[in-house]
Motif scaffolding. Structure first.
Motif, short mmCIF file in Angstrom:
data_model
loop_
_atom_site.label_atom_id
_atom_site.label_comp_id
_atom_site.label_asym_id
_atom_site.label_seq_id
_atom_site.Cartn_x
_atom_site.Cartn_y
_atom_site.Cartn_z
N ALA A 67 0.84 -1.21 0.00
CA ALA A 67 0.00 0.00 0.00
C ALA A 67 0.87 1.25 0.00
N LEU A 68 1.96 1.21 0.75
CA LEU A 68 2.90 2.34 0.75
C LEU A 68 3.93 2.09 -0.34
N ASN A 69 3.79 2.80 -1.42
CA ASN A 69 4.75 2.70 -2.53
C ASN A 69 4.85 4.07 -3.17
N ASP A 70 5.88 4.28 -3.93
CA ASP A 70 6.09 5.60 -4.55
C ASP A 70 5.80 5.59 -6.04
N ARG A 71 4.98 4.66 -6.47
CA ARG A 71 4.72 4.51 -7.91
C ARG A 71 3.38 5.05 -8.37
N SER A 91 0.49 4.37 9.15
CA SER A 91 -0.69 3.56 8.87
C SER A 91 -1.78 4.36 8.17
N THR A 92 -2.00 5.59 8.59
CA THR A 92 -3.02 6.42 7.95
C THR A 92 -2.64 6.71 6.51
N ASP A 93 -1.36 6.97 6.25
CA ASP A 93 -0.89 7.20 4.88
C ASP A 93 -1.12 5.97 4.01
N LEU A 118 -8.77 5.12 11.71
CA LEU A 118 -7.57 5.71 11.13
C LEU A 118 -7.87 6.67 9.99
N THR A 119 -8.98 6.43 9.27
CA THR A 119 -9.27 7.24 8.09
C THR A 119 -10.40 8.24 8.31
N GLY A 120 -11.18 8.04 9.34
CA GLY A 120 -12.32 8.92 9.56
C GLY A 120 -13.50 8.60 8.68
N LEU A 121 -13.48 7.46 8.00
CA LEU A 121 -14.59 7.06 7.13
C LEU A 121 -15.72 6.43 7.92
#
Length: 121
Positions: A67-71, A91-93, A118-121
């Motif tokens: 999920a955390l990637n720079d692509r 985690s939120t990112d 974490l997301t507020g959804l």
């Protein structure tokens, strides 16, 4: 889809199978993990990073990535596997990035209360 961090990968695999059975094109599905990489990703990466990432560019099959990637990965449907967090401080990112990667649908497999908190959804 509710799951624990330990069962999230299995639930996600079932979700992918269900999407394919319902007619989704494999190349429209992106599976993103917040914790440990999916076993298929680990297998494919064993052949080298260049070949692994070329599969995303070629866009012929379901693609598995962190999920955390720079692509800036994006596909029509994202299956988000909340299986712990590789970097708990981000985690939120990780969740926001994965949710934003879906074009028309995001299927979350994990602790839904944790995701909401974490997301507020």
């Amino acid at each position: 889809m509710s799951a624990t961090p330990e069962t999230a990968l299995d639930v996600a695999d079932e979700a992918v199978d269900r999407l394919l059975d319902q007619g989704a094109a494999p190349e429209s599905i992106l599976v993103l993990t917040t914790g440990e990489p999916h076993p298929w990703q680990q297998h494919e990466e064993s052949f080298g990073a260049e070949q692994y990432w070329r599969q995303f560019t070629d866009g012929r099959d379901v693609f598995y990535a962190p999920a955390l990637n720079d692509r800036g990965l994006r596909r029509e449907t994202v299956v988000l596997v909340v299986n712990g967090f590789a970097d708990p401080g981000r985690s939120t990112d990780a969740l926001a990035s994965a949710i934003g990667a879906g074009g028309s649908a995001v299927v979350v497999c994990g602790d839904l209360d944790q995701v909401r908190a974490l997301t507020g959804l």
